[in-house]
Design an enzyme around this catalytic site. Structure first.
Site, short mmCIF file in Angstrom:
data_model
loop_
_atom_site.label_atom_id
_atom_site.label_comp_id
_atom_site.label_asym_id
_atom_site.label_seq_id
_atom_site.Cartn_x
_atom_site.Cartn_y
_atom_site.Cartn_z
N GLY A 55 6.83 -3.76 1.35
CA GLY A 55 8.03 -4.78 1.83
C GLY A 55 8.06 -4.65 3.45
CB CYS A 82 6.36 1.98 0.53
SG CYS A 82 6.88 1.61 2.75
CE1 TYR A 83 13.11 -3.29 1.59
CE2 TYR A 83 12.27 -3.99 -0.47
CZ TYR A 83 13.64 -3.59 0.47
OH TYR A 83 14.74 -4.90 0.30
CG HIS A 168 0.74 1.21 0.89
ND1 HIS A 168 1.86 0.86 0.53
CD2 HIS A 168 1.94 2.59 2.09
CE1 HIS A 168 3.22 -0.06 0.87
NE2 HIS A 168 2.91 1.10 1.87
CD GLU A 170 -0.39 -0.28 -2.65
OE1 GLU A 170 0.36 0.97 -3.15
OE2 GLU A 170 0.57 -0.84 -2.14
CG ASP A 226 -12.36 -19.09 -7.11
OD1 ASP A 226 -13.08 -18.50 -7.43
OD2 ASP A 226 -11.35 -19.72 -6.19
CE LYS A 364 -13.26 -16.08 -3.80
NZ LYS A 364 -12.32 -17.31 -4.18
#
Ligand code: XMP
Length: 506
Positions: A55, A82-83, A168, A170, A226, A364
């Protein structure tokens, strides 16, 4: 047996979806909840693991998001990123301080001790993006890696089952990041794989059948990925009961309406194409303000949709709401009608029996994958985002049919050449400006429009950079446009990034 679930607690980090998606890709279901979710609530949900996101804040700012410290006492394995790392350390009595030099970019971590989290991961490249750092660990924690500028790049308290990383894992730039998350899920938290899109289809099949019974389900089909996936899915689940209403507002790209119609015509559903071009053009006559255009198109869409759907009596309404819409609306747990960014909003006071949202839990990329599982054609599954107000926001100033036709041709040439030359872009389109410039054709002076071409590279459409296009392709595109499209005297390329420029011009 209930499927294992991972909760991602959101502290405002831009990568929260990436974390949740990575967990799902590894075969474990994940959900994103607000950072201040209480320990009590989490006990109820009973996740197999909890991940705290990064964050933009500093833990010592009064207004920065905090966590319920009892979450750390639940005994559920926690990974703070991280945060999330700083918050865990701060909450448990460690020290967090501004770093003398922030770390931004790819750096190498050096492993310091054996750790289950780093099993099979040596010294490796990670993405760092922080200005604060943990300078003193809470009691019981051991450092597991460090970098040149960050002595505590990761740490753990195995007894408490708490693991923290400053970098990070991810993102792709952290080479072994996925492996680290996998270690956390399967070696630390002993999560069981059980999540897959085939399973989602099975669950939705039962849910939808039970929800709608024999009633009809109406869907506003835009041709976007979608709504197209929703249509295809529902056609399989409740054949014969789906009514797709495709409002053709005349603001689509070249041949687009026909290709949407072709994709859905011989299916086990009712496909209604409403040719409303005249109506929309009339409503837009003389309007130049972009927001005004959007409002008019949204309102007109609702009117047309209501008129058409009104012909079908008692029925359900299907929507292509996806998980990021749910997260962004802050309604993680409650039922909301998608505030349709696309079409200006469907009426709140609906006359429908209920809302059907089979993609509500999906990201998505999962929706596209689902489309492929359902054997949908590539041009629908891989379709670039296209704004609900269509070419109206790419035809600057007043909209006329003639101008739209010019724009359609230019857009078609541009995208055909990009495809032919295999230039990949996340979004590419033409804009017709209201500017006219002098040109010369043969012996004649011309005074025609300037068109702008834009191709962008982006992950999230929140920011973008220009897609590089080889010069020979630019030359071919430009030459084709000025030669083949009457009314265009000049072509310019927009290579501005976002920020400051938005992707669309209006
Ligand atoms: P901007 O122009 O805001 O666009 O950088 C970001 C993404 O959103 C799309 N966009 C829209 N989509 N209705 C939509 O459904 C709209 O009014 C609208 N305006 C922009 C844009 O194409 C890009 O992908």
């Amino acid at each position: 047996m209930k499927q294992d679930k991972v909760v991602v607690l959101d502290f405002g980090g831009q990568y929260k979806e990436l974390i949740a998606r990575t967990v799902r890709q590894l075969g474990v279901y994940s959900e994103i909840l607000p950072g201040n979710t209480t320990a009590e609530k989490l006990r109820e949900i009973s996740p197999v693991a909890i991940i705290l996101t990064g964050g933009p804040h500093s833990v010592y700012e009064q207004s920065s998001p905090k966590m319920d410290e009892n979450v750390l006492k639940l005994g559920i394995p926690v990974l703070g990123i991280c945060y999330g790392m700083q918050l865990v350390c701060y909450t448990l009595g460690g020290r967090v301080e501004p770093a003398t030099t922030g770390e931004y970019g790819t750096v190498t971590i050096h492993r310091t001790t054996d750790s289950m989290l780093f099993d099979g991961i040596g010294d490796s490249a990670v993405l760092m993006s922080h200005s604060d750092r943990v300078t003193e660990l809470p009691e019981g924690f051991t450092v597991t890696s460090s970098t040149a500028d960050c002595p505590i790049a990761s740490a753990e308290d195995v007894e408490k089952n708490i693991y923290v990383v400053q970098f990070h894992p991810e993102v792709n730039r952290t080479k072994q990041g996925k492996k680290l998350i996998s270690n956390f899920l399967f070696k630390v938290a002993h999560a069981r794989k059980g999540y897959s899109l085939t399973k989602v289809i099975k669950e939705q099949t039962e849910l939808v059948k039970k929800q709608v019974g024999d009633h009809k389900v109406i869907l506003g089909l835009s041709g976007g990925v979608d709504s197209s996936v929703v249509a295809t899915m529902l056609e399989r689940i409740i054949p014969g009961q789906v009514v797709c209403i495709f409002v053709d507002h005349g603001l689509m790209r070249k041949d687009e309406g026909d290709s949407i119609e072709k994709a859905f015509l011989n299916k086990n559903l009712t496909f209604v194409r409403v040719n409303a071009e005249q109506r929309f053009l009339k409503a837009l006559e003389g309007v130049t303000d972009p927001e005004q255009k959007r409002k008019i198109i949204g309102a007109e869409f609702v009117k047309v949709f209501e008129e058409e759907s009104g012909k079908f009596g008692d029925c359900f309404l299907a929507q292509g709401t996806i998980y990021p819409d749910v997260i962004e609306s802050g309604a993680n747990n409650s039922a909301v009608i998608k505030s349709h960014h696309n079409v200006g909003g469907l009426p709140k006071e609906t006359r429908f029996l209920g809302i059907v949202e089979p993609l509500r839990g999906l990201f998505k990329d999962e929706v596209r994958k689902l489309g492929r599982i359902l054997n949908m054609p590539d041009y629908l599954v891989n379709r670039q985002p296209f704004p609900g107000p269509g070419l109206a926001v790419r035809c600057l100033g007043e909209i006329t049919k003639d101008k739209l036709d010019i724009l359609r041709e230019v857009d078609y040439i541009f995208n055909s050449e990009l495809n032919a030359h295999k230039v990949k872009s996340d979004q590419s389109f033409a804009v017709l400006t209201p500017i006219r410039t002098v040109g010369v054709m043969g012996d004649y002076r011309t005074y025609d429009y300037v068109v702008a071409l834009r191709a962008v590279k982006t992950n999230d459409f929140m920011t973008c950079e220009a897609q590089e296009i080889p010069y020979n392709v630019l030359r071919i595109v430009t030459s084709r446009i000025v030669n083949e499209v009457k009314g265009v005297s000049r072509v310019v390329f927009d290579i501005t990034g976002k920020p400051p420029a938005t992707i669309e011009w209006e």
